[in-house]
Design a protein around this motif. Structure first.
Motif, PDB file in Angstrom:
ATOM      1  N   ALA A  66      -1.255   3.099  15.080  1.00  7.92           N
ATOM      2  CA  ALA A  66       0.045   2.431  15.099  1.00  7.92           C
ATOM      3  C   ALA A  66       0.775   3.374  13.655  1.00  7.92           C
ATOM      4  CB  ALA A  66       0.846   0.967  14.453  1.00  7.92           C
ATOM      5  N   VAL A  67       2.134   4.044  13.366  1.00  7.01           N
ATOM      6  CA  VAL A  67       2.442   5.190  12.950  1.00  7.01           C
ATOM      7  C   VAL A  67       4.024   4.575  12.984  1.00  7.01           C
ATOM      8  CG1 VAL A  67       3.546   7.073  12.862  1.00  7.01           C
ATOM      9  CG2 VAL A  67       1.441   6.714  13.692  1.00  7.01           C
ATOM     10  N   ALA A  68       4.889   4.492  12.163  1.00  4.47           N
ATOM     11  CA  ALA A  68       6.200   3.660  12.026  1.00  4.47           C
ATOM     12  C   ALA A  68       7.189   4.543  10.811  1.00  4.47           C
ATOM     13  CB  ALA A  68       5.856   2.307  11.427  1.00  4.47           C
ATOM     14  N   ARG A  69       8.246   4.209  11.083  1.00  5.04           N
ATOM     15  CA  ARG A  69       9.131   4.942  10.018  1.00  5.04           C
ATOM     16  C   ARG A  69      10.215   3.938  10.377  1.00  5.04           C
ATOM     17  NH1 ARG A  69      13.134   9.166   9.980  1.00  5.04           N
ATOM     18  NH2 ARG A  69      13.281  10.228   7.594  1.00  5.04           N
ATOM     19  N   LYS A  70      10.877   3.750   8.246  1.00  5.36           N
ATOM     20  CA  LYS A  70      11.844   3.060   8.444  1.00  5.36           C
ATOM     21  C   LYS A  70      12.366   1.442   9.473  1.00  5.36           C
ATOM     22  CE  LYS A  70      14.071   7.302   6.529  1.00  5.36           C
ATOM     23  NZ  LYS A  70      15.515   8.200   6.756  1.00  5.36           N
ATOM     24  N   GLY A  71      11.194   1.023   9.080  1.00 10.78           N
ATOM     25  CA  GLY A  71      11.061   0.182  10.476  1.00 10.78           C
ATOM     26  C   GLY A  71      11.103  -0.765  11.652  1.00 10.78           C
ATOM     27  N   LYS A  72      10.731   0.750  11.698  1.00 19.73           N
ATOM     28  CA  LYS A  72      10.533   1.500  13.823  1.00 19.73           C
ATOM     29  C   LYS A  72       9.216   1.243  13.642  1.00 19.73           C
ATOM     30  CE  LYS A  72      15.532   2.564  14.872  1.00 19.73           C
ATOM     31  NZ  LYS A  72      16.083   3.521  15.296  1.00 19.73           N
ATOM     32  N   ILE A  73       8.218   0.958  14.671  1.00 20.65           N
ATOM     33  CA  ILE A  73       7.249   1.537  15.289  1.00 20.65           C
ATOM     34  C   ILE A  73       7.127   2.434  16.140  1.00 20.65           C
ATOM     35  CG2 ILE A  73       5.172   0.696  16.513  1.00 20.65           C
ATOM     36  CD1 ILE A  73       4.898  -2.564  15.498  1.00 20.65           C
ATOM     37  N   LEU A  74       6.586   3.377  15.714  1.00 22.47           N
ATOM     38  CA  LEU A  74       7.137   4.607  16.652  1.00 22.47           C
ATOM     39  C   LEU A  74       5.842   5.330  17.818  1.00 22.47           C
ATOM     40  CD1 LEU A  74       9.174   6.972  13.692  1.00 22.47           C
ATOM     41  CD2 LEU A  74       9.342   5.321  16.052  1.00 22.47           C
TER      42      LEU A  74
END
Length: 417
Positions: A66-74
């Motif tokens: 799992a990869v996320a950025r700034k509170g969003k799972i992308l």
């Protein structure tokens, strides 16, 4: 279970008896037959490609990313299949894995929450909280919650032993039948001298976190598991994580199988039965607060969001405590250990925090790095004789960040929560 205490994660300048258990496949066959579920945006294809290569090199049959950025799972991926009761099942982004020492961030946050609610004080000695005798070593009275949390309590598994992985030794010393439990482990360890003066240095201690689990249960009046689920996870709408069980027959729905080429005598009884190492070679019930949780990679990156800012679980004071530098200061590489996290300053004025988890049949890694990026990878085996090391997942995923020229904006969180 290991920690990455000496890891130079993203330097400030950087953005036994061999038996192959449960039908592992040759690497070439595993690659050709790799089944993949979940979603990867084209912008993050570099992450997906890197993990596929990593899996092939290590003959891993079940994995998640799992990869996320700034509170969003992308990105949310499941890789491979597992077979239980004759049924082959695809690994989903929400499948459950043992996460080993990634469990420590849950335990650390629970102690921070109890302090936040005025239920305990972090400077209180463990002897007072659990009624432990300091007769064998008066220095035990100097072991506070701070020191348990930051691994400066005085136990060094390299100097003596790790009580969480010494069932036969403890059983023999106490003349207690297998399986031993937490009370047996505490009786045995409390009766021995510490390996060093509390607060004088760092030494990673699963036992210290096991004690924290007992404190959480005693102070809260709930079981350790229910307190974590109700006070920490439920407010974040994270419902899947739970404590794991030892035997394959006890697996939860959606839980993968675990692989090791090693066997051991069971620690779940005294009959000396030889079992696959992940299934009875150690006791999951005893591992709870230091390494007993099941979760998915998407659960863990969402859990990581909680540490970005004050919210319904921890306030700003508690967050500052979680990442506070210990009395011993920082390592020569500039990192330190907080409440279940390795920590270091990054080059954009914030903190990188990370941890790994390792036990027979499991390797996991979770990191929160600069620019709001976080990622988690989990596998159903760890490095063993004849396999490449597994810690390279850290630089592998770090390098994948460099392949991203633009970040996607679609948030996958509602799909999984």
């Amino acid at each position: 279970m290991a920690s990455l205490s000496r890891r130079r994660l993203f330097q400030a300048s950087a953005g036994m008896v061999p038996v192959l258990a449960l039908g592992a496949r040759p690497a070439e066959a595993a690659s050709a037959a790799l089944v993949i579920t979940g979603i990867v945006p084209s912008q993050l294809a570099g992450f997906d490609a890197a993990v596929k290569k990593y899996i092939q090199e290590r003959n891993i049959t079940c994995a998640q990313l799992a990869v996320a950025r700034k509170g969003k799972i992308l990105l949310a991926r499941g890789y491979g299949t597992y077979t239980r009761n004759g049924v082959a099942t695809k690994v989903q982004p929400t499948s459950l894995f043992r996460i080993a020492s990634l469990s420590k961030s849950l335990t650390g946050a629970a102690i921070a929450r109890l302090a936040q609610d005025g239920k305990l004080t972090l400077g209180t000695p463990v002897t007072k909280l659990l009624g432990l005798s300091a007769t064998a070593d008066p220095r035990l009275a100097n072991v506070t919650l701070w020191r348990l949390l930051q691994h400066t309590g005085g136990w060094d598994r390299d100097a003596s032993l790790d009580p969480l992985w010494s069932d036969y030794a403890i059983s023999a010393a106490l003349d207690a039948p297998l399986p031993i439990g937490h009370d047996d482990i505490m009786e045995f360890t409390t009766g021995r001298k510490l390996d060093f003066a509390p607060g004088s240095r760092y030494a990673y201690s699963n036992y210290g976190y096991m004690l924290l689990g007992r404190i959480i249960a005693k102070v809260s009046g709930q079981s350790y598991e229910s307190y974590i689920q109700q006070k920490l996870l439920a407010p974040l709408k994270i419902t899947r994580p739970r404590l794991g069980r030892s035997l394959a027959a006890q697996a939860f729905p959606g839980e993968v199988t675990y692989e090791s080429k090693y066997t051991r005598k069971t620690v779940l009884g005294g009959d000396g039965t030889t079992v696959p190492f992940p299934y009875g070679g150690f006791n999951m019930a005893n591992q709870d607060a230091n390494g007993g949780w099941l979760a998915s990679a998407v659960d863990l990156v969402k859990w990581g969001f909680m540490f970005d800012a004050a919210g319904p679980v921890l306030n700003s004071t508690s967050l500052s405590r979680v990442f506070a530098k210990p009395e011993t200061g920082v390592t020569s590489g500039g990192s330190w250990y907080g409440f279940g996290w390795n920590v270091r300053n990054n080059n954009v004025g914030g903190l990188n925090t990370w941890h790994n988890g390792s036990m027979p049949g499991t390797f996991s890694f979770l990191a929160r790095v600069q620019n709001g990026v976080s990622y988690c990878a989990i596998f159903n085996r760890r490095a063993e004789e004849g396999t490449p090391e597994f810690d390279s997942i850290d630089p592998v995923l770090g390098k994948a960040i460099g392949t991203v020229t633009s970040w996607p904006t679609t948030d996958l969180t509602p799909r999984y929560f």
